[in-house]
Design a protein around this motif. Structure first.
Motif, PDB file in Angstrom:
ATOM      1  N   SER A 192      47.301  40.699  53.363  1.00  0.00           N
ATOM      2  CA  SER A 192      46.878  39.992  52.414  1.00  0.00           C
ATOM      3  C   SER A 192      45.397  40.583  52.242  1.00  0.00           C
ATOM      4  O   SER A 192      44.617  41.188  53.012  1.00  0.00           O
ATOM      5  N   ARG A 239      46.404  32.923  46.024  1.00  0.00           N
ATOM      6  CA  ARG A 239      46.042  34.317  46.544  1.00  0.00           C
ATOM      7  C   ARG A 239      47.284  34.944  46.813  1.00  0.00           C
ATOM      8  O   ARG A 239      48.488  34.349  47.083  1.00  0.00           O
ATOM      9  N   GLY A 257      49.911  38.237  48.294  1.00  0.00           N
ATOM     10  CA  GLY A 257      49.869  39.182  49.459  1.00  0.00           C
ATOM     11  C   GLY A 257      51.256  39.967  49.404  1.00  0.00           C
ATOM     12  O   GLY A 257      52.099  39.839  48.620  1.00  0.00           O
TER      13      GLY A 257
END
Lengths: 82, 82
Positions: free
Chosen positions: B8, B37, B39
């Protein structure tokens, strides 16, 4: 509350990126590895604190936008404490 | 034996892909989500069955090829039974 969506290609779907990584590893002398697959991870933070609610909403997000269910599998992981 | 590497972006590194996903979710009516987010996940299958050995080798792979440690964090998960 945090939801982590792990997305991977279904069995049988070609993964050229994984193949490229395996070749590069092999060139660097890492020969123990006999298969490499790649996947995506999407980490979603929610204000909501109802685990069931968050899971359901994440599932809906996956089906509508995040995952191509024709070629990809996914699983959802809920983390209460960030 | 299987090793799963979760990669990440570090805190503070911009994540335009995550931002785009958040905007799209918002446009679709999913407004509960306040941060997204993204990753990567790399799944490595080993012939070797020594857990410590596999962990060490995976760590070495991460440091040499798989992870850009300037902007990325990673963690390694070992799964004995595939």
């Amino acid at each position: 509350m945090r939801a982590i969506v792990n997305i991977s290609l279904k069995q049988g779907v070609l993964d050229p990126q994984g193949q490229a990584i395996q070749n590069s590893l092999s060139n660097l002398g890492f020969n123990n590895c006999n298969n490499v697959r790649t996947g995506k991870q999407i980490i979603l933070d929610f204000q909501d604190n109802d685990e069931e609610q968050v899971f359901k909403e994440t599932e809906k997000m996956c089906e509508t936008l995040l995952v191509n269910t024709v070629i990809e599998n996914y699983d959802i992981e809920i983390i209460k404490e960030i």
